[in-house]
Design an enzyme around this catalytic site. Structure first.
Site, PDB file in Angstrom:
ATOM      1  N   LYS A 150       0.827  -1.210   0.000  1.00  0.00           N
ATOM      2  CA  LYS A 150       0.000   0.000   0.000  1.00  0.00           C
ATOM      3  C   LYS A 150       0.862   1.262   0.000  1.00  0.00           C
ATOM      4  CE  LYS A 150      -4.484  -1.596   1.402  1.00  0.00           C
ATOM      5  NZ  LYS A 150      -5.656  -1.450   2.261  1.00  0.00           N
ATOM      6  N   LYS A 158      -3.211 -10.896  -6.408  1.00  0.00           N
ATOM      7  CA  LYS A 158      -4.522 -11.262  -5.843  1.00  0.00           C
ATOM      8  C   LYS A 158      -5.623 -10.398  -6.450  1.00  0.00           C
ATOM      9  CE  LYS A 158      -4.992  -8.332  -1.770  1.00  0.00           C
ATOM     10  NZ  LYS A 158      -5.341  -8.144  -0.387  1.00  0.00           N
ATOM     11  N   LYS A 179     -10.412  -5.396  -4.778  1.00  0.00           N
ATOM     12  CA  LYS A 179     -11.486  -4.467  -5.121  1.00  0.00           C
ATOM     13  C   LYS A 179     -10.954  -3.073  -5.429  1.00  0.00           C
ATOM     14  CE  LYS A 179     -12.947  -4.272  -0.179  1.00  0.00           C
ATOM     15  NZ  LYS A 179     -12.105  -5.278   0.413  1.00  0.00           N
TER      16      LYS A 179
HETATM   17  P1  TYM Z   1     -10.110  -7.012   3.244  1.00  0.00           P
HETATM   18  O1  TYM Z   1     -11.215  -6.039   3.479  1.00  0.00           O
HETATM   19  O2  TYM Z   1      -9.048  -6.627   2.271  1.00  0.00           O
HETATM   20  O3  TYM Z   1     -10.676  -8.414   2.797  1.00  0.00           O
HETATM   21  C1  TYM Z   1     -11.709  -9.088   3.502  1.00  0.00           C
HETATM   22  C2  TYM Z   1     -11.437 -10.589   3.486  1.00  0.00           C
HETATM   23  O4  TYM Z   1     -11.333 -11.067   2.135  1.00  0.00           O
HETATM   24  C3  TYM Z   1     -10.118 -11.815   1.989  1.00  0.00           C
HETATM   25  N1  TYM Z   1      -9.618 -11.607   0.613  1.00  0.00           N
HETATM   26  C4  TYM Z   1      -9.370 -12.596  -0.266  1.00  0.00           C
HETATM   27  N2  TYM Z   1      -9.483 -13.933  -0.174  1.00  0.00           N
HETATM   28  C5  TYM Z   1      -9.153 -14.668  -1.272  1.00  0.00           C
HETATM   29  N3  TYM Z   1      -8.737 -14.133  -2.443  1.00  0.00           N
HETATM   30  C6  TYM Z   1      -8.605 -12.786  -2.569  1.00  0.00           C
HETATM   31  N4  TYM Z   1      -8.204 -12.278  -3.730  1.00  0.00           N
HETATM   32  C7  TYM Z   1      -8.927 -11.954  -1.452  1.00  0.00           C
HETATM   33  N5  TYM Z   1      -8.924 -10.610  -1.250  1.00  0.00           N
HETATM   34  C8  TYM Z   1      -9.349 -10.423   0.020  1.00  0.00           C
HETATM   35  C9  TYM Z   1      -9.174 -11.232   3.017  1.00  0.00           C
HETATM   36  O5  TYM Z   1      -8.167 -12.144   3.366  1.00  0.00           O
HETATM   37  C10 TYM Z   1     -10.116 -10.943   4.171  1.00  0.00           C
HETATM   38  O6  TYM Z   1     -10.317 -12.113   4.955  1.00  0.00           O
HETATM   39  N6  TYM Z   1      -7.296  -6.239   7.322  1.00  0.00           N
HETATM   40  C11 TYM Z   1      -8.471  -6.899   6.791  1.00  0.00           C
HETATM   41  C12 TYM Z   1      -9.760  -6.458   7.448  1.00  0.00           C
HETATM   42  C13 TYM Z   1      -9.745  -6.595   8.926  1.00  0.00           C
HETATM   43  C14 TYM Z   1      -9.796  -7.817   9.662  1.00  0.00           C
HETATM   44  C15 TYM Z   1      -9.794  -7.428  11.031  1.00  0.00           C
HETATM   45  C16 TYM Z   1      -9.860  -9.160   9.285  1.00  0.00           C
HETATM   46  C17 TYM Z   1      -9.718  -5.581   9.823  1.00  0.00           C
HETATM   47  N7  TYM Z   1      -9.756  -6.073  11.066  1.00  0.00           N
HETATM   48  C18 TYM Z   1      -9.873  -8.395  12.034  1.00  0.00           C
HETATM   49  C19 TYM Z   1      -9.904 -10.127  10.306  1.00  0.00           C
HETATM   50  C20 TYM Z   1      -9.917  -9.741  11.648  1.00  0.00           C
HETATM   51  C21 TYM Z   1      -8.598  -6.579   5.304  1.00  0.00           C
HETATM   52  O7  TYM Z   1      -8.069  -5.616   4.824  1.00  0.00           O
HETATM   53  O8  TYM Z   1      -9.445  -7.411   4.636  1.00  0.00           O
END
Ligand code: TYM
Length: 350
Positions: A133, A215, A218
């Protein structure tokens, strides 16, 4: 004759917590940084739905995390509402699980500060997501972006979960959360449950349709690289047809065939078929047929979710009431852990 319970309800609950076998707990969050992709759905969200009966679950819209990159206020507000509606639409049930918006529970930001003071500069510098990022938003490498994992650790540890169901990209953050929790417990006594990342084999890393070594995200500038959960059937079909493959013209899972491997993983995650079954299904067929089948399976998977999403978005009052209910319930749990952590550290609580 009236019998008096010698314990208050709080003490009874506390007592039961120590004696009755409890369900394992799970917590996860998602950033409202746009409509989720098929990657978010297959890697994380869909698994959450299936976990609701077996585990005591909490799921949150991580809006505080999303401001580590610039958000446009009106759009941001809409995205938070949409993400909450989508959590309901995929089948998360507020009667079974705790559903809330992170910023509605101030304890997240409060515990994040305590944990930030127990997180090392070197640890944060090694986080892949920070490096990615920071490279992408070179004009805005802010303190929040750097400290992001301490906030994520707070999200998790406040609810004392055993498991954190995430996609593979969040494993590093979950491991740092464990390290912080262990460090804290060693210093002050047992405050936090040490959580484990819970990563499904199928769909854990869905890749970009245009650059299948990266990956699916969004926030990708090329909309053809991802399937949004709001994409209509024509768009889904078009994006799969344009997906990058190779010149091998054979549906098989092998090294160097990143594009085809990714499509096979998507198809496998959606249909439940194994990779060898998929190879057999498309034996002698070209990529055109295969891509159309993948698109069709995804369209059918998303159709009911999209219908329910539209219904939830039409009823703002209901959405707000559910957010409020979730916030109150989450606050009660989070407050308790925060107070315990502060007390153990020596803060004076009044
Ligand atoms: P975020 O918002 O980027 O994504 C949400 C969830 O989707 C999964 N993910 C994917 N899985 C498979 N293939 C992909 N291409 C892909 N892109 C995203 C992510 O692994 C995630 O599980 N930091 C976290 C949000 C967060 C969080 C937390 C998660 C904040 N606090 C506490 C767990 C516990 C994030 O940016 O996810």
């Amino acid at each position: 004759m009236s019998t008096q319970n010698p314990m208050t309800p709080a003490e009874t609950a506390e007592n039961q917590e120590h004696t009755a076998p409890r369900k394992k707990r799970a917590l996860s969050c998602i950033q409202p940084s746009g409509i989720p992709t098929l990657g978010n759905y297959l890697g994380a969200m869909r698994n959450w739905v299936g976990m609701q009966d077996e585990f005591d679950c909490a799921f949150a819209v991580a809006d505080l995390h999303a401001i580590t990159v610039r958000q446009e206020p009106a759009k941001f507000r809409r995205q938070i509402n949409e993400m909450f509606a989508l959590l309901l639409a995929i089948g998360l049930d507020p009667e079974k699980s705790l559903l809330f918006v992170q910023s509605h529970v101030p304890a997240h930001a409060e515990l994040a500060w305590l944990l930030a003071c127990h997180t090392q500069f070197g640890e944060l510098s090694r986080m892949t997501q920070f490096k990615d990022k920071a490279a992408k938003h070179a004009d805005n490498i802010n303190l929040g972006l750097f400290a992001y994992p301490a906030l994520m650790a707070a999200d998790i540890l406040l609810y004392q979960p055993d498991y954190v169901p995430v996609g593979a990209d969040q494993k590093q953050h979950c491991e740092l959360t464990r390290d912080i929790a262990i460090r804290f417990n060693n210093l002050y006594g047992n405050v936090f449950t040490i959580p484990e990342p819970y990563i499904m084999k199928n769909g854990a890393r869905i890749r970009s349709l245009q650059e299948p070594t990266r990956k699916m995200s969004k926030s990708d500038e090329n909309a053809n690289a991802y399937i949004s959960l709001k994409d209509d059937p024509d768009t889904i079909l078009r994006k799969f047809k344009r997906a990058v493959t190779d010149s091998d013209a054979c549906v098989r899972y092998a090294e160097g065939k990143d594009g085809v491997n990714n499509l096979m993983e998507i198809y496998s995650a959606v249909t439940g078929r194994t990779l060898p079954e998929i190879e057999r299904e498309f034996e002698g067929k070209g990529y055109g047929d295969f891509k159309a089948a993948v698109a069709e399976a995804v369209i059918e998977e998303l159709r009911p979710i999209q219908q329910r999403f539209d219904e939830y978005m039409k009823d703002k009052a209901q959405l707000e009431a559910l957010m409020k209910q979730g916030a109150e319930r989450a606050y009660a749990v989070a407050r308790r852990t925060l107070s315990k952590a502060m007390k153990k550290m020596g803060f004076v609580l009044v």
